[in-house]
Design a protein around this motif. Structure first.
Motif, PDB file in Angstrom:
ATOM      1  N   PHE A 272      61.271  79.424  61.255  1.00 29.57           N
ATOM      2  CA  PHE A 272      60.445  80.494  60.690  1.00 29.57           C
ATOM      3  C   PHE A 272      61.199  81.820  60.729  1.00 29.57           C
ATOM      4  N   ASP A 273      60.832  82.687  59.803  1.00 31.72           N
ATOM      5  CA  ASP A 273      61.330  84.061  59.804  1.00 31.72           C
ATOM      6  C   ASP A 273      60.328  84.905  60.592  1.00 31.72           C
ATOM      7  N   ASP A 274      60.676  85.221  61.829  1.00 24.09           N
ATOM      8  CA  ASP A 274      59.753  85.949  62.687  1.00 24.09           C
ATOM      9  C   ASP A 274      59.416  87.325  62.134  1.00 24.09           C
ATOM     10  N   ASP A 275      60.357  87.969  61.451  1.00 21.70           N
ATOM     11  CA  ASP A 275      60.092  89.301  60.893  1.00 21.70           C
ATOM     12  C   ASP A 275      58.996  89.239  59.827  1.00 21.70           C
ATOM     13  N   VAL A 276      59.001  88.201  59.001  1.00 19.98           N
ATOM     14  CA  VAL A 276      57.973  88.049  57.977  1.00 19.98           C
ATOM     15  C   VAL A 276      56.635  87.708  58.618  1.00 19.98           C
ATOM     16  N   LEU A 277      56.650  86.881  59.648  1.00 17.78           N
ATOM     17  CA  LEU A 277      55.400  86.523  60.322  1.00 17.78           C
ATOM     18  C   LEU A 277      54.729  87.750  60.936  1.00 17.78           C
ATOM     19  N   LYS A 278      55.530  88.674  61.457  1.00 18.11           N
ATOM     20  CA  LYS A 278      54.962  89.876  62.070  1.00 18.11           C
ATOM     21  C   LYS A 278      54.351  90.814  61.038  1.00 18.11           C
ATOM     22  N   ARG A 279      54.654  90.619  59.761  1.00 11.64           N
ATOM     23  CA  ARG A 279      54.126  91.498  58.707  1.00 11.64           C
ATOM     24  C   ARG A 279      53.147  90.774  57.768  1.00 11.64           C
ATOM     25  N   THR A 280      52.699  89.551  58.176  1.00  7.34           N
ATOM     26  CA  THR A 280      51.868  88.724  57.304  1.00  7.34           C
ATOM     27  C   THR A 280      50.417  88.761  57.751  1.00  7.34           C
ATOM     28  N   LEU A 281      49.518  88.940  56.766  1.00  7.09           N
ATOM     29  CA  LEU A 281      48.075  88.872  56.975  1.00  7.09           C
ATOM     30  C   LEU A 281      47.524  87.773  56.052  1.00  7.09           C
ATOM     31  N   LYS A 282      46.766  86.876  56.621  1.00  4.67           N
ATOM     32  CA  LYS A 282      46.200  85.776  55.836  1.00  4.67           C
ATOM     33  C   LYS A 282      44.707  86.018  55.658  1.00  4.67           C
ATOM     34  N   LEU A 283      44.242  85.890  54.415  1.00  7.98           N
ATOM     35  CA  LEU A 283      42.828  85.997  54.078  1.00  7.98           C
ATOM     36  C   LEU A 283      42.291  84.582  53.841  1.00  7.98           C
ATOM     37  N   GLN A 284      41.286  84.198  54.581  1.00 14.02           N
ATOM     38  CA  GLN A 284      40.740  82.836  54.473  1.00 14.02           C
ATOM     39  C   GLN A 284      39.232  82.903  54.293  1.00 14.02           C
ATOM     40  N   ASN A 285      38.750  82.218  53.265  1.00 16.12           N
ATOM     41  CA  ASN A 285      37.315  82.154  53.000  1.00 16.12           C
ATOM     42  C   ASN A 285      36.697  81.093  53.906  1.00 16.12           C
ATOM     43  N   VAL A 286      35.786  81.511  54.775  1.00 16.54           N
ATOM     44  CA  VAL A 286      35.124  80.588  55.698  1.00 16.54           C
ATOM     45  C   VAL A 286      33.725  80.240  55.231  1.00 16.54           C
ATOM     46  N   SER A 287      33.353  80.653  54.027  1.00 19.55           N
ATOM     47  CA  SER A 287      32.056  80.289  53.470  1.00 19.55           C
ATOM     48  C   SER A 287      32.101  78.859  52.962  1.00 19.55           C
ATOM     49  N   ALA A 288      30.926  78.315  52.695  1.00 21.39           N
ATOM     50  CA  ALA A 288      30.850  76.931  52.234  1.00 21.39           C
ATOM     51  C   ALA A 288      31.283  76.781  50.791  1.00 21.39           C
ATOM     52  N   TYR A 289      31.347  77.858  50.053  1.00 20.68           N
ATOM     53  CA  TYR A 289      31.702  77.771  48.635  1.00 20.68           C
ATOM     54  C   TYR A 289      32.600  78.955  48.280  1.00 20.68           C
ATOM     55  N   GLY A 290      33.220  78.849  47.111  1.00 24.02           N
ATOM     56  CA  GLY A 290      34.019  79.963  46.606  1.00 24.02           C
ATOM     57  C   GLY A 290      35.460  79.910  47.072  1.00 24.02           C
ATOM     58  N   SER A 291      36.314  80.597  46.323  1.00 23.07           N
ATOM     59  CA  SER A 291      37.737  80.684  46.636  1.00 23.07           C
ATOM     60  C   SER A 291      38.105  82.141  46.857  1.00 23.07           C
ATOM     61  N   VAL A 292      39.335  82.371  47.289  1.00 21.44           N
ATOM     62  CA  VAL A 292      39.857  83.728  47.487  1.00 21.44           C
ATOM     63  C   VAL A 292      40.788  84.036  46.319  1.00 21.44           C
ATOM     64  N   THR A 293      40.418  85.029  45.511  1.00 16.90           N
ATOM     65  CA  THR A 293      41.227  85.430  44.362  1.00 16.90           C
ATOM     66  C   THR A 293      42.086  86.638  44.719  1.00 16.90           C
ATOM     67  N   MET A 294      42.991  86.977  43.812  1.00 17.28           N
ATOM     68  CA  MET A 294      43.814  88.166  44.031  1.00 17.28           C
ATOM     69  C   MET A 294      42.965  89.435  44.002  1.00 17.28           C
TER      70      MET A 294
END
Length: 312
Positions: free
Chosen positions: A15-37
């Motif tokens: 892994f590239d640790d520098d990229v991991l330290k600057r990464t934010l992940k958006l995750q939909n935890v609802s039962a429906y729907g997706s995450v768009t731009m």
């Protein structure tokens, strides 16, 4: 050309640790729907992070995840990852690095196992957020089911290490399922298909069957050996009896020869008496047959006479 090529696992060392330290992940935890731009941009506006702070957007393998890489780790420090954001009625969780939220379903657990014990079981596999009972609707009511829902925050490596089956020393088992993960076949215990579509023979059962067949074969061989020994004993016993009878007859013949002519005369008299008895029995049987024939003829004559004299 190979359509699918198997590669080694992505371990932490690559892994590239520098990229991991600057990464934010958006995750939909609802039962429906997706995450768009557009959802990702709106989340940045809610977090008061300018668009020029973003280096890149990236979609995950599914449609419920979007990763954002910032230009500097300082922007990631401004993000509160405790409470999810609500965008267009979708609950979007914010995760730092390569973490993700997975909902683990635990089946077959006894009802007397408390939720804190379940949490302790899954703690080595990642961060356990909540443990609760699944609910099902029966008729007009909603009840708790025996399935436990374990919400965990894990990395991709930790997610791949989640077991499919738990075995306890007391004999109980627990089946673990994760959405999007290949299933476990409960027949051959291999990954990638369900029991209903299994074409394999489980090694455990095949070993058991081979042991059973060997036991049956050994028992049949022992039974056959026992029968053979008994038959040999019977044959030997009969042979011994024949030898004894032959010996006795020979001795008896020798005694008769020693007695002389008197014995011979007695034998002739016995033969004469036997022949007369046979002739007498034959004459008696002949007389009985004649009587039966006369009786049958008389009955036949009576029937003919009745038919001739009956007034039709």
């Amino acid at each position: 050309m190979d359509i699918i090529v198997d590669c080694p696992p992505l371990v932490t060392g690559v892994f590239d640790d520098d990229v991991l330290k600057r990464t934010l992940k958006l995750q939909n935890v609802s039962a429906y729907g997706s995450v768009t731009m557009n959802d990702a941009v709106e989340c940045l506006q809610m977090l008061e992070i300018p668009p020029n702070a973003v280096e890149l957007f990236s979609r995950g393998q599914g449609d419920k995840e979007v990763s954002i890489v910032f230009n500097s780790p300082s922007f990631l420090n401004q993000v509160n990852t405790v409470e999810p954001l609500v965008v267009r009625q979708k609950r979007i969780l914010l995760l730092k690095g390569n973490s993700q939220i997975v909902n683990v379903r635990v089946h077959w657990l006894p009802v007397f196992i408390p939720n804190p014990t379940v949490e302790a079981i899954f703690r080595p596999f990642g961060k356990v957020l909540t443990v609760e009972y699944d609910r099902m609707k029966v008729g007009s009511g909603t009840f708790k089911s025996g399935v436990r829902l374990v919400k965990m925050e894990v990395t991709e490596i930790e997610r791949n290490k989640l077991p499919h089956l738990l075995r306890f020393e007391c004999g109980n088992k627990a089946l673990i399922t994760v959405a999007g993960r290949p299933p476990l076949c409960l027949k051959c215990l291999q990954i990638g298909h369900y029991r209903s579509n299994c074409a394999n023979t489980p090694k455990v059962q095949s070993d058991i069957y081979s042991k059973i067949e060997k036991s049956i074969s050994d028992r049949n061989q022992q039974e056959q050996r026992r029968k053979t020994e008994e038959e040999l004993k019977l044959i030997e016993e009969e042979r011994r009896k024949d030898v004894e009878e032959t010996k006795k007859k020979k001795e008896s013949m020798d005694d008769k020869n020693d007695d002389g002519d008197d014995v011979v005369d007695d034998d002739d008299d016995d033969d004469t008496v036997m022949e007369e008895s046979i002739d007498e029995s034959r004459g008696t049987k002949r007389t009985q047959d004649q009587e039966v024939c006369v009786f049958s003829f008389m009955r036949l004559w009576d029937q003919i006479f009745f038919l001739l004299t009956f007034p039709f």
